[in-house]
Motif scaffolding. Structure first.
Motif, PDB file in Angstrom:
ATOM      1  N   ILE A 136     -13.330 -34.578  35.118  1.00  0.00           N
ATOM      2  CA  ILE A 136     -12.470 -33.467  34.987  1.00  0.00           C
ATOM      3  C   ILE A 136     -13.755 -33.190  33.360  1.00  0.00           C
ATOM      4  N   TYR A 137     -14.624 -32.306  33.485  1.00  0.00           N
ATOM      5  CA  TYR A 137     -15.112 -31.820  32.100  1.00  0.00           C
ATOM      6  C   TYR A 137     -14.572 -31.123  31.130  1.00  0.00           C
ATOM      7  N   SER A 138     -13.293 -30.296  31.056  1.00  0.00           N
ATOM      8  CA  SER A 138     -12.846 -29.501  30.168  1.00  0.00           C
ATOM      9  C   SER A 138     -11.551 -29.136  30.217  1.00  0.00           C
ATOM     10  N   VAL A 139     -11.420 -29.472  29.144  1.00  0.00           N
ATOM     11  CA  VAL A 139     -10.212 -29.087  29.177  1.00  0.00           C
ATOM     12  C   VAL A 139      -9.836 -27.946  27.723  1.00  0.00           C
ATOM     13  N   ASP A 140      -8.250 -27.192  27.492  1.00  0.00           N
ATOM     14  CA  ASP A 140      -8.217 -26.594  26.260  1.00  0.00           C
ATOM     15  C   ASP A 140      -6.228 -25.996  26.288  1.00  0.00           C
ATOM     16  N   ALA A 184     -14.856 -25.664  37.081  1.00  0.00           N
ATOM     17  CA  ALA A 184     -15.401 -25.642  36.123  1.00  0.00           C
ATOM     18  C   ALA A 184     -16.280 -26.692  35.587  1.00  0.00           C
ATOM     19  N   TYR A 185     -17.369 -26.150  34.355  1.00  0.00           N
ATOM     20  CA  TYR A 185     -17.979 -26.959  33.692  1.00  0.00           C
ATOM     21  C   TYR A 185     -16.722 -26.854  32.334  1.00  0.00           C
ATOM     22  N   CYS A 186     -16.665 -25.511  31.723  1.00  0.00           N
ATOM     23  CA  CYS A 186     -16.169 -25.711  30.730  1.00  0.00           C
ATOM     24  C   CYS A 186     -15.424 -24.527  30.820  1.00  0.00           C
ATOM     25  N   ILE A 187     -14.462 -24.513  30.099  1.00  0.00           N
ATOM     26  CA  ILE A 187     -13.299 -23.451  30.120  1.00  0.00           C
ATOM     27  C   ILE A 187     -12.515 -23.542  28.857  1.00  0.00           C
ATOM     28  N   GLN A 188     -12.274 -21.792  28.154  1.00  0.00           N
ATOM     29  CA  GLN A 188     -11.434 -22.027  26.838  1.00  0.00           C
ATOM     30  C   GLN A 188     -10.646 -20.275  27.103  1.00  0.00           C
ATOM     31  N   TYR A 189      -9.397 -20.839  26.257  1.00  0.00           N
ATOM     32  CA  TYR A 189      -8.939 -19.919  25.659  1.00  0.00           C
ATOM     33  C   TYR A 189      -9.309 -18.514  25.093  1.00  0.00           C
ATOM     34  N   SER A 190      -9.600 -17.412  25.121  1.00  0.00           N
ATOM     35  CA  SER A 190      -9.676 -16.461  24.273  1.00  0.00           C
ATOM     36  C   SER A 190      -8.529 -16.437  23.125  1.00  0.00           C
ATOM     37  N   PRO A 191      -9.137 -16.103  21.843  1.00  0.00           N
ATOM     38  CA  PRO A 191      -7.653 -15.978  20.427  1.00  0.00           C
ATOM     39  C   PRO A 191      -6.329 -15.724  20.836  1.00  0.00           C
ATOM     40  N   GLY A 227      -4.854 -15.520  23.961  1.00  0.00           N
ATOM     41  CA  GLY A 227      -4.264 -15.924  25.032  1.00  0.00           C
ATOM     42  C   GLY A 227      -4.609 -14.973  26.395  1.00  0.00           C
ATOM     43  N   GLU A 228      -5.358 -14.101  25.677  1.00  0.00           N
ATOM     44  CA  GLU A 228      -4.624 -13.449  27.155  1.00  0.00           C
ATOM     45  C   GLU A 228      -5.430 -13.365  28.137  1.00  0.00           C
ATOM     46  N   LEU A 229      -6.905 -14.413  27.793  1.00  0.00           N
ATOM     47  CA  LEU A 229      -7.634 -14.331  28.849  1.00  0.00           C
ATOM     48  C   LEU A 229      -8.050 -15.803  28.934  1.00  0.00           C
ATOM     49  N   LEU A 230      -9.040 -16.568  29.967  1.00  0.00           N
ATOM     50  CA  LEU A 230      -9.357 -17.631  29.762  1.00  0.00           C
ATOM     51  C   LEU A 230     -10.633 -17.644  30.433  1.00  0.00           C
ATOM     52  N   ALA A 231     -11.507 -17.868  29.976  1.00  0.00           N
ATOM     53  CA  ALA A 231     -13.229 -17.976  30.223  1.00  0.00           C
ATOM     54  C   ALA A 231     -13.371 -19.367  30.522  1.00  0.00           C
ATOM     55  N   ILE A 232     -14.453 -19.201  32.273  1.00  0.00           N
ATOM     56  CA  ILE A 232     -14.031 -20.216  32.989  1.00  0.00           C
ATOM     57  C   ILE A 232     -15.976 -20.389  33.150  1.00  0.00           C
ATOM     58  N   ASN A 257     -21.507 -18.633  37.766  1.00  0.00           N
ATOM     59  CA  ASN A 257     -21.104 -17.247  36.731  1.00  0.00           C
ATOM     60  C   ASN A 257     -20.560 -17.687  35.773  1.00  0.00           C
ATOM     61  N   ILE A 258     -19.550 -16.696  35.245  1.00  0.00           N
ATOM     62  CA  ILE A 258     -19.153 -16.994  34.202  1.00  0.00           C
ATOM     63  C   ILE A 258     -17.386 -16.215  35.205  1.00  0.00           C
ATOM     64  N   GLN A 259     -16.446 -16.791  34.970  1.00  0.00           N
ATOM     65  CA  GLN A 259     -14.950 -16.624  35.561  1.00  0.00           C
ATOM     66  C   GLN A 259     -14.230 -15.564  34.428  1.00  0.00           C
ATOM     67  N   ILE A 260     -13.415 -14.354  34.197  1.00  0.00           N
ATOM     68  CA  ILE A 260     -12.771 -14.440  33.122  1.00  0.00           C
ATOM     69  C   ILE A 260     -10.865 -14.041  33.754  1.00  0.00           C
ATOM     70  N   TYR A 261     -10.006 -14.903  33.599  1.00  0.00           N
ATOM     71  CA  TYR A 261      -9.160 -15.211  34.144  1.00  0.00           C
ATOM     72  C   TYR A 261      -8.152 -14.096  32.794  1.00  0.00           C
TER      73      TYR A 261
END
Length: 295
Positions: A106-110, A146-153, A155-160, A165-169
């Motif tokens: 597991i590379y990343s948690v948030d 996923a190497y890095c995952i990050q919620y937006s402040p 919480g509406e978006l998650l960047a992976i 590439n960078i994927q936005i969900y």
């Protein structure tokens, strides 16, 4: 321009781990931090004194990632064999036993900003979502390495971040259920998506920003929305579902203005060219034609 001179003298150092330190997070109270290492431990530090007041053991492999919930109540850590452990933020005591979350590193948690969900990204090609009340996986995973995952402040978006590439969900949307159907408005300014049984709603998206338009989804169906169609004028929307219904919606205010009942699940729907009729078909082996209500 003069060359910058590297600063090689830190204000202070915190030494206690026996191997490489992979992860660090500071608590919201700014009085403590937690670190994770290849030595298979986490350590909880007092930032004022620089003293470790808790060594946290439980992982069977190197600690690869960690996160602290926004309220500081929970620590989550992940390791090289795909396990996660939750810990009490205040004491560092374990909240859960090791959970086999992934089959590989597991590379990343948030944490989501509200602390209700932990997202985990792994070398096994999956990003998963965990309920922090039950520590059970919720919804469907996202298939990407996923190497890095990050919620937006918000919480509406998650960047992976992946290899390529960078994927936005939208984790409340894509992250927790599947999108079953899509339809563009005729002018291309909006995209509509229909969800599965875990979230049988229609959502409206702005393709320039990929933000959801408005905070309310269109509710009415009770299970998978198999198809969405928009009439030629771009003012009406029809949706078909496994719940045996076709629903007609007004795009301007998202109001449900008609329901058409089949005897079986409805897999497809479209408008006639003049927009006066709806054609739908499904499990009853028929195509049904319905008149669009006037006014």
């Amino acid at each position: 321009m003069s060359q910058l001179i590297p600063n090689t003298t830190p204000l202070r150092t915190f030494g206690s781990h026996e191997r490489t330190v992979n992860a660090v997070a500071v608590f919201p109270d700014m009085r403590r931090m937690v670190t994770g290492s290849w030595d298979k431990t986490l350590r909880l530090w007092d930032l004022e004194t620089g003293v470790v007041f808790k060594m946290m053991e439980g992982h069977s492999s190197e600690v690869a990632a960690l996160a602290v919930s926004r309220d500081g109540q929970i620590i989550a850590s992940a390791d090289g064999v795909g396990e996660i452990i939750a810990w009490y933020g205040e004491t560092g005591e374990s909240l859960t036993k090791p959970i086999k979350a992934h089959s590989k590193h597991i590379y990343s948690v948030d944490f989501s900003p509200d602390g209700t969900v932990l997202a985990t990204g792994s070398w096994d090609g999956m990003t998963k979502f965990w309920c922090t009340k039950t520590w059970q996986m919720q919804g469907d995973p996202i298939e990407c390495l996923a190497y890095c995952i990050q919620y937006s402040p918000s919480g509406e978006l998650l960047a992976i971040a992946t290899f390529h590439n960078i994927q936005i969900y939208n984790p409340r949307h894509e992250g927790t259920h599947r999108n079953v159907s899509l339809a563009w408005t005729p002018d291309g300014t909006r995209l509509l998506s229909g969800g599965d049984r875990n979230d049988p709603t229609i959502r409206e998206w702005d393709p320039l920003t990929w933000q959801q338009v408005g905070h309310l989804q269109w509710e009415g169906h009770t299970t998978d929305i198999n198809a969405i169609a928009i009439d030629p004028t771009g003012t009406l929307v029809a949706s078909s579902s496994h719940d045996k219904q076709v629903r007609l919606w007004r795009l301007s205010d998202r109001q449900n203005i008609g329901v058409f009942e089949h005897s079986s699940s409805v897999h497809t729907v479209t408008f006639s060219v003049d927009g006066a009729h709806i054609l739908s078909g499904g499990g009853d082996s028929k195509i049904s034609e319905w008149e669009v209500p006037k006014g």
